[in-house]
Design a protein around this motif. Structure first.
Motif: not given
Length: 71
Positions: A18-29
């Motif tokens: 909805e026109d909002m930028l959502i920061p996404v990150t991931i962690s991996i093990g």
């Protein structure tokens, strides 16, 4: 390595809702078994899960690799 490239790619990707930028990150093990090392699937999953929680607990947005020497 591929997991680090994946982490960076996710971090740099613009996710919008909805026109909002959502920061996404991931962690991996990850767990790496030495050639010839005999470990069960349950052990592999448990070791990778522990590495994932280490990545999360140490600041998130990381890739943590572990081996039999570091477990």
């Amino acid at each position: 390595m591929a997991p680090e490239r994946l982490r960076i790619r996710v971090e740099k990707t613009e996710f919008k809702f909805e026109d909002m930028l959502i920061p996404v990150t991931i962690s991996i093990g990850m767990y790496f078994a030495d050639e010839g090392e005999k470990v069960s699937v349950d052990y592999l999953v448990q070791a990778a899960d522990a590495a994932l929680y280490e990545a999360k607990d140490s600041g998130r947005n990381k890739v943590i690799y572990t081996t039999a020497e570091t477990v």
